[in-house]
Design a protein around this motif. Structure first.
Motif, PDB file in Angstrom:
ATOM      1  N   GLU A   1     128.330  39.149  66.008  1.00 25.06           N
ATOM      2  CA  GLU A   1     128.671  37.758  65.715  1.00 25.06           C
ATOM      3  C   GLU A   1     127.443  36.962  65.291  1.00 25.06           C
ATOM      4  O   GLU A   1     127.487  36.180  64.347  1.00 25.06           O
ATOM      5  CB  GLU A   1     129.311  37.101  66.941  1.00 25.06           C
ATOM      6  CG  GLU A   1     130.684  37.619  67.264  1.00 25.06           C
ATOM      7  CD  GLU A   1     131.226  37.060  68.561  1.00 25.06           C
ATOM      8  OE1 GLU A   1     130.950  35.882  68.871  1.00 25.06           O
ATOM      9  OE2 GLU A   1     131.924  37.791  69.273  1.00 25.06           O
ATOM     10  N   ALA A   2     126.328  37.160  66.015  1.00 27.60           N
ATOM     11  CA  ALA A   2     125.107  36.401  65.724  1.00 27.60           C
ATOM     12  C   ALA A   2     124.555  36.729  64.339  1.00 27.60           C
ATOM     13  O   ALA A   2     124.123  35.833  63.614  1.00 27.60           O
ATOM     14  CB  ALA A   2     124.054  36.684  66.792  1.00 27.60           C
TER      15      ALA A   2
ATOM     16  N   VAL B   1     115.909  35.731  65.363  1.00 30.98           N
ATOM     17  CA  VAL B   1     116.726  34.648  64.819  1.00 30.98           C
ATOM     18  C   VAL B   1     115.869  33.395  64.809  1.00 30.98           C
ATOM     19  O   VAL B   1     114.935  33.257  65.582  1.00 30.98           O
ATOM     20  CB  VAL B   1     118.011  34.382  65.653  1.00 30.98           C
ATOM     21  CG1 VAL B   1     118.984  35.515  65.543  1.00 30.98           C
ATOM     22  CG2 VAL B   1     117.682  34.094  67.093  1.00 30.98           C
TER      23      VAL B   1
ATOM     24  N   ILE C   1     121.784  28.943  63.806  1.00 25.68           N
ATOM     25  CA  ILE C   1     121.082  30.223  63.745  1.00 25.68           C
ATOM     26  C   ILE C   1     121.100  30.725  62.308  1.00 25.68           C
ATOM     27  O   ILE C   1     122.141  30.751  61.659  1.00 25.68           O
ATOM     28  CB  ILE C   1     121.731  31.261  64.679  1.00 25.68           C
ATOM     29  CG1 ILE C   1     121.591  30.830  66.114  1.00 25.68           C
ATOM     30  CG2 ILE C   1     121.119  32.641  64.461  1.00 25.68           C
ATOM     31  CD1 ILE C   1     122.236  31.764  67.113  1.00 25.68           C
TER      32      ILE C   1
END
Length: 131
Positions: free
Chosen positions: A48-49, A123, A130
């Motif tokens: 997801e990130a 990140v 992000i």
């Protein structure tokens, strides 16, 4: 009671294959939390990130998600087209294995994240988002 709140929390939206199979069989009360389950969920969170989308959203239907997770054989289908970093791809793919014994150990994740950090920041927060 602890398992029930655990199932209804993060695992509702980020299910773990062994839990999905146990729920189908009616044996979820026999499942105990484990590091392997945490590693799988971490793989979903990392996906997801890095991709900006839920892995489960990339599957066609909710029924597809259930059948993929509940199946004893095969691997989790992951599209990496949004994730350019090869180390991130490697970490995520090794976290998202159906076989709990094949998943990365926490030390493997840490070592690969350190390697990734040597190459560039993991990140960056840019105006609260992000990148």
């Amino acid at each position: 009671e602890r398992l029930r709140s655990w199932q209804q929390g993060v695992l509702r939206d980020r299910p773990v294959p062994e839990l999905a199979r146990a729920l189908r069989r009616g044996t979820a009360d026999q499942i105990q939390a484990s590091t392997a389950q945490d590693v799988f969920v971490l793989g979903l969170l990392l996906y997801e990130a890095f991709s900006g989308t839920l892995l489960l959203e990339s599957w066609e239907e909710e029924a597809d998600a259930q059948s993929i997770l509940e199946a004893e054989e095969g691997e989790i289908p992951v599209s990496f087209r949004r994730i350019k970093d090869p180390i991130a791809r490697y970490i995520i793919s090794n976290c998202l294995r159906k076989d709990t014994g094949s998943r990365f150990a926490v030390a493997d994740i840490v070592n690969n994240l350190k390697q990734m950090r040597l190459n560039k920041p993991l990140v960056r927060l840019q105006h609260g988002v992000i990148e």
